[in-house]
Motif scaffolding. Sequence first.
Motif, PDB file in Angstrom:
ATOM      1  N   PHE A  58       0.843  -1.188   0.000  1.00  0.00           N
ATOM      2  CA  PHE A  58       0.000   0.000   0.000  1.00  0.00           C
ATOM      3  C   PHE A  58       0.884   1.246   0.000  1.00  0.00           C
ATOM      4  O   PHE A  58       1.867   1.328   0.742  1.00  0.00           O
ATOM      5  N   LEU A  59       0.504   2.207  -0.844  1.00  0.00           N
ATOM      6  CA  LEU A  59       1.280   3.430  -1.028  1.00  0.00           C
ATOM      7  C   LEU A  59       0.445   4.638  -0.626  1.00  0.00           C
ATOM      8  O   LEU A  59      -0.780   4.641  -0.819  1.00  0.00           O
ATOM      9  N   ASP A  60       1.121   5.657  -0.082  1.00  0.00           N
ATOM     10  CA  ASP A  60       0.410   6.883   0.252  1.00  0.00           C
ATOM     11  C   ASP A  60       0.218   7.739  -1.005  1.00  0.00           C
ATOM     12  O   ASP A  60       0.624   7.337  -2.100  1.00  0.00           O
ATOM     13  N   SER A  61      -0.356   8.906  -0.834  1.00  0.00           N
ATOM     14  CA  SER A  61      -0.658   9.757  -1.997  1.00  0.00           C
ATOM     15  C   SER A  61       0.602  10.259  -2.706  1.00  0.00           C
ATOM     16  O   SER A  61       0.530  10.674  -3.857  1.00  0.00           O
ATOM     17  N   ARG A  62       1.762  10.190  -2.040  1.00  0.00           N
ATOM     18  CA  ARG A  62       3.023  10.582  -2.670  1.00  0.00           C
ATOM     19  C   ARG A  62       3.693   9.411  -3.385  1.00  0.00           C
ATOM     20  O   ARG A  62       4.743   9.577  -3.985  1.00  0.00           O
ATOM     21  N   GLY A  63       3.088   8.224  -3.264  1.00  0.00           N
ATOM     22  CA  GLY A  63       3.665   7.035  -3.884  1.00  0.00           C
ATOM     23  C   GLY A  63       4.673   6.315  -3.006  1.00  0.00           C
ATOM     24  O   GLY A  63       5.364   5.419  -3.478  1.00  0.00           O
ATOM     25  N   ARG A  64       4.743   6.670  -1.748  1.00  0.00           N
ATOM     26  CA  ARG A  64       5.661   6.003  -0.820  1.00  0.00           C
ATOM     27  C   ARG A  64       4.961   4.805  -0.180  1.00  0.00           C
ATOM     28  O   ARG A  64       3.820   4.899   0.257  1.00  0.00           O
ATOM     29  N   GLU A  65       5.693   3.718  -0.118  1.00  0.00           N
ATOM     30  CA  GLU A  65       5.133   2.509   0.484  1.00  0.00           C
ATOM     31  C   GLU A  65       4.967   2.708   1.982  1.00  0.00           C
ATOM     32  O   GLU A  65       5.916   3.080   2.672  1.00  0.00           O
TER      33      GLU A  65
END
Length: 154
Positions: A58-65
Amino acid sequence: MQRLIAFPMLCLLLCIPLLMQATGADKDYYAHYLTPEDVEKITGLAGITTNHNYSLHFLDSRGREILIVRFGPEKQFARETRREKYWTPIEGVADQAKLAIPQMPYQIAFLKGPHFAMVISMTDPDTMKTYLTVDQLKATVNLIASRMDPQKPL
């Protein structure tokens, strides 16, 4: 002799596209245990997306896992948690669970019947804090465990 070799090779060539297609579908095999909407509700974050690769990512809105969920056979629980100085048993989570602290990132390994899974909260490189708190990890585990049927294979 050439016919004996040619027939299995032909069968293999015909099956390769089917095998490749099945492999791609398998990447989302566990996705019904936890959705981006579930993670948003538990964390309060918006814009959660996935990038599953056999485990759930799962990734946040910045694309970080921010979160990984791995699944495996029951015996993997003992293998993963064998170093007792790093794993603390916790109550009220699935059938059996252990929390890995002070290990970073925070992890909970658990069993629901014969099914094993591990949830891992990644660490934000900017703040060096885990994305999910221990309580949020517990809530995640209990949600996943509630969707596991001990009578059916994962």
